[in-house]
Motif scaffolding. Structure first.
Motif, PDB file in Angstrom:
ATOM      1  N   GLN A 125      34.201 -19.982   5.519  1.00  0.00           N
ATOM      2  CA  GLN A 125      32.860 -19.634   5.052  1.00  0.00           C
ATOM      3  C   GLN A 125      32.110 -20.912   4.657  1.00  0.00           C
ATOM      4  OE1 GLN A 125      31.858 -16.632   4.765  1.00  0.00           O
ATOM      5  NE2 GLN A 125      33.801 -15.675   5.420  1.00  0.00           N
ATOM      6  N   ALA A 126      32.833 -22.059   4.609  1.00  0.00           N
ATOM      7  CA  ALA A 126      32.065 -23.292   4.350  1.00  0.00           C
ATOM      8  C   ALA A 126      31.604 -23.738   5.877  1.00  0.00           C
ATOM      9  CB  ALA A 126      32.999 -24.197   3.789  1.00  0.00           C
ATOM     10  N   PRO A 127      30.544 -25.000   5.892  1.00  0.00           N
ATOM     11  CA  PRO A 127      29.976 -25.290   6.962  1.00  0.00           C
ATOM     12  C   PRO A 127      31.133 -26.029   8.032  1.00  0.00           C
ATOM     13  CG  PRO A 127      28.794 -25.975   5.323  1.00  0.00           C
ATOM     14  CD  PRO A 127      29.981 -25.487   4.756  1.00  0.00           C
ATOM     15  N   PHE A 128      30.721 -25.978   9.142  1.00  0.00           N
ATOM     16  CA  PHE A 128      31.656 -26.700  10.236  1.00  0.00           C
ATOM     17  C   PHE A 128      30.388 -27.828  10.783  1.00  0.00           C
ATOM     18  CE2 PHE A 128      34.921 -27.700  13.348  1.00  0.00           C
ATOM     19  CZ  PHE A 128      34.112 -28.247  14.358  1.00  0.00           C
ATOM     20  N   VAL A 129      30.578 -29.132  10.492  1.00  0.00           N
ATOM     21  CA  VAL A 129      29.511 -30.101  10.934  1.00  0.00           C
ATOM     22  C   VAL A 129      30.246 -31.009  11.915  1.00  0.00           C
ATOM     23  CG1 VAL A 129      28.188 -31.833   9.923  1.00  0.00           C
ATOM     24  CG2 VAL A 129      28.732 -29.964   8.638  1.00  0.00           C
ATOM     25  N   THR A 130      29.425 -31.060  13.285  1.00  0.00           N
ATOM     26  CA  THR A 130      29.638 -31.810  13.831  1.00  0.00           C
ATOM     27  C   THR A 130      28.958 -33.246  14.427  1.00  0.00           C
ATOM     28  OG1 THR A 130      30.332 -29.830  15.422  1.00  0.00           O
ATOM     29  CG2 THR A 130      30.048 -31.904  16.851  1.00  0.00           C
ATOM     30  N   VAL A 131      29.803 -34.242  14.507  1.00  0.00           N
ATOM     31  CA  VAL A 131      29.134 -35.562  14.505  1.00  0.00           C
ATOM     32  C   VAL A 131      29.652 -36.363  15.957  1.00  0.00           C
ATOM     33  CG1 VAL A 131      28.853 -37.834  13.428  1.00  0.00           C
ATOM     34  CG2 VAL A 131      29.108 -35.754  12.084  1.00  0.00           C
ATOM     35  N   ASN A 132      28.741 -36.663  16.757  1.00  0.00           N
ATOM     36  CA  ASN A 132      28.878 -37.523  17.961  1.00  0.00           C
ATOM     37  C   ASN A 132      28.862 -38.953  17.420  1.00  0.00           C
ATOM     38  OD1 ASN A 132      29.179 -38.839  20.302  1.00  0.00           O
ATOM     39  ND2 ASN A 132      28.232 -37.383  21.455  1.00  0.00           N
ATOM     40  N   CYS A 133      30.029 -39.583  17.519  1.00  0.00           N
ATOM     41  CA  CYS A 133      30.185 -41.005  16.888  1.00  0.00           C
ATOM     42  C   CYS A 133      29.462 -41.852  17.776  1.00  0.00           C
ATOM     43  CB  CYS A 133      31.691 -41.427  16.555  1.00  0.00           C
ATOM     44  SG  CYS A 133      32.471 -40.251  15.286  1.00  0.00           S
ATOM     45  N   SER A 134      29.366 -41.546  18.954  1.00  0.00           N
ATOM     46  CA  SER A 134      28.808 -42.645  19.863  1.00  0.00           C
ATOM     47  C   SER A 134      27.124 -42.352  20.169  1.00  0.00           C
ATOM     48  CB  SER A 134      29.410 -42.358  21.311  1.00  0.00           C
ATOM     49  OG  SER A 134      29.060 -41.168  21.651  1.00  0.00           O
ATOM     50  N   ALA A 135      26.618 -41.336  19.358  1.00  0.00           N
ATOM     51  CA  ALA A 135      25.389 -41.319  19.467  1.00  0.00           C
ATOM     52  C   ALA A 135      24.350 -41.431  18.156  1.00  0.00           C
ATOM     53  CB  ALA A 135      24.969 -39.754  19.830  1.00  0.00           C
ATOM     54  N   ILE A 136      25.077 -42.050  17.213  1.00  0.00           N
ATOM     55  CA  ILE A 136      24.366 -42.487  16.122  1.00  0.00           C
ATOM     56  C   ILE A 136      24.010 -43.893  16.103  1.00  0.00           C
ATOM     57  CG2 ILE A 136      24.823 -42.592  13.381  1.00  0.00           C
ATOM     58  CD1 ILE A 136      26.818 -40.378  13.506  1.00  0.00           C
ATOM     59  N   PRO A 137      22.724 -44.152  15.923  1.00  0.00           N
ATOM     60  CA  PRO A 137      22.237 -45.528  15.793  1.00  0.00           C
ATOM     61  C   PRO A 137      22.934 -46.240  14.534  1.00  0.00           C
ATOM     62  CG  PRO A 137      20.241 -44.095  16.166  1.00  0.00           C
ATOM     63  CD  PRO A 137      21.699 -43.154  15.786  1.00  0.00           C
TER      64      PRO A 137
END
Length: 535
Positions: free
Chosen positions: A236-248
């Motif tokens: 019921q809580a968020p699933f947050v995706t982060v692309n580590c190679s795309a973050i300045p």
């Protein structure tokens, strides 16, 4: 403050129909300046356009085209309008001088020439010209800097808006979306696939354990991460995706930990970071191997203390986040290369799950093809497609460097190409070589894997290692295969080389670098984006 003018690099054009005047001016000025000359107005104009002098000394009284006309034409031409002009004249009447200034001259020297006066006036104009060029260059640099700053501010504002939009979407997903990402969404029956499903089911029961998902690009690492999350108590809580190679890098702190209003230019409001956004749920770190070292240190602290501090704030916030990370690179090798923290690696590897490549689960290909035929037919509003036995056999023999993602794209392309007819082998858009690798002399049946030579084991049998790789029996054959691949597909990267030769990352990297060093290949790009072409 005065500046030193390098006069030897400055050019002066003399336009005068009198050879005596030209000779006299040349003697006066050639020790300090590079001199060009013309004996009539038309030649002088052409020479000014061609040579781009720093100063023109122009006689007024000349046949055919006089100095006034020459001056007007030079000032009307965009290529020469910036060049200062000094009139040479024996006429000192006020009307003549005014007419010259109206034509565009900056000064005049009277005949007969006084050497001291002439050199002083010339040097003054050269110095003014040099200073103007310096100011113009500084102005251009300031404009470029302003544009860069404006771009950075705009970029920060865009990131801020995007992050705010993302915050609004990070609510609990519907039951329908949750069902989509549970284990039932997977297709397969091979032993490797069934083992993966069993591991996912076990991990769903332990919702605090960090998980590291290893697998090649296209094997479904994010799908596995979602299945672990949506089958757990955190559903019921968020699933947050982060692309580590795309973050300045300059925005990484704000992206992960949030910021307060005014913390930096463009921070127009308080904003949650990924950790706060995923609080109570799961934070999925994709492309983990490309995370900068500086950010790794801060991430480790957040994982150990379960606390974060927004940029610009002083108070810490407690967070409850399960971290699932994924990578297609060798973290062990990156640890040896000092580009990945060993302590972070151990923190993230509460449990490690390796996803099999599609070529390792060939028994699932037919089921996956049927799954994608049905799924894509619905999405594309097509009549459900069928695949011929020849085309299916071709897919079963294919190496799939892009794995399941590539298979989906192949089926989508084939459905469009076949136009509602049964899919034939000619409709398959395969991006890598599919022919079996010839068995080298001396190879045994144990060297063959699905019709191709297992070159990694072959290297082990020939005593190949990082130091003796260049004397391995299969090296020349592998180089030739890489060259043949490039002749057909134009470029190759490390992952494609691994699939082509059935070798690991380190061996592929060594081979490609060695061929590049020997001028057999040309490298373009850096790190994970590097690829090679024929020179």
């Amino acid at each position: 403050m005065g500046s030193v003018i390098n006069t030897s690099q400055r050019k002066i054009l003399l336009i005068d129909d009198s050879p005596n005047n030209i000779e006299l001016l040349f003697d006066m000025l050639s020790d300090e300046y590079e001199i060009f000359f013309a004996n009539d107005g038309n030649k002088g104009i052409a020479l000014a356009i061609n040579k781009q002098p720093d100063l023109v000394l122009l006689d007024i009284m000349m046949p055919v085209v006089d100095g006034f006309a020459v001056c007007q034409q030079l000032k009307a031409n965009a290529h020469t309008a910036h060049i200062p002009i000094i009139f040479l004249t024996a006429e000192t009447s006020v009307d003549t001088i005014i007419k010259g200034f109206e034509a565009g001259v900056v000064d005049y020297v009277t005949k007969p020439f006084n050497a001291a006066e002439l050199t002083a006036r010339v040097h003054t104009q050269i110095a003014l010209q040099a200073q103007q060029q310096v100011l113009q260059q500084q102005n251009l640099e300031l404009q470029a800097l302003n544009q860069q700053l404006e771009g950075e501010i705009k970029h920060r504002q865009q990131v801020e808006v995007a992050l705010q939009d993302a915050d609004k979407k990070l609510t609990a997903l519907t039951k329908q979306e949750a069902r989509r990402w549970k284990v039932e969404a997977f297709v397969g029956k091979s032993p490797g696939f069934l083992d993966m499903i069993e591991q996912i089911r076990r991990l769903q029961k332990f919702d605090k354990t960090s998980v590291l998902i290893l697998g090649e690009s296209g094997t479904g690492k994010e799908l596995v991460a979602r299945a672990i999350h949506y089958g757990s108590q955190r559903v019921q809580a968020p699933f947050v995706t982060v692309n580590c190679s795309a973050i300045p890098l300059e925005l990484a702190d704000s992206a992960f930990f949030g910021h307060v209003k005014g913390a930096f230019t463009g921070a127009q409001a308080h904003r949650k970071g990924y950790f706060e956004a995923a609080n109570g749920g799961t934070l999925f770190l994709d492309e983990l191997g490309d995370m900068p070292l500086m950010l790794q240190t801060k991430l480790l602290r957040a994982l150990e203390e379960r606390k974060i501090t927004r940029v610009g704030a002083t108070a810490e916030k407690q967070v409850d986040v399960r971290v699932i990370a994924a990578t297609n690179s060798s973290l062990e090798q990156r640890i040896q290369e000092k580009s990945f923290r060993q302590d972070l690696y151990y923190r993230l590897t509460g449990y490690t799950i390796r996803l099999p490549a599609l070529r390792e689960r060939r028994a699932d290909i037919a089921m996956l093809v049927e799954h994608f035929l049905q799924l894509l037919a619905q999405e594309m509003n097509f009549t459900r497609g069928f695949i011929s036995s020849e085309a299916l056999q071709r897919l079963k023999q294919y190496t799939f460097p892009g794995n399941i993602r590539e298979l989906r794209n192949i089926i989508e392309h084939a459905l469009i190409s076949s136009n509602g007819q049964p899919i034939q082998a000619r409709h398959l858009h395969l991006i890598a070589l599919t022919d079996s690798v010839p068995v080298q002399q001396g190879s045994t049946q144990g060297d063959i894997n699905n019709g191709a030579v297992d070159t990694e084991h072959l290297f082990e049998k020939t005593g190949e290692n990082a130091r003796g790789f260049d004397i391995a029996s299969g090296l020349l054959a592998n180089e030739q295969r890489v060259i043949q691949y490039l002749q057909q597909f134009k470029k190759i990267n490390n992952i494609e080389c691994q699939h082509l030769l059935s070798i690991n990352h380190q061996k592929a990297s060594y081979l490609l670098k060695k061929m590049n060093k020997n001028n057999k290949l040309k490298r373009e790009g850096e790190r994970r984006w590097a690829f090679y072409r024929l020179p």
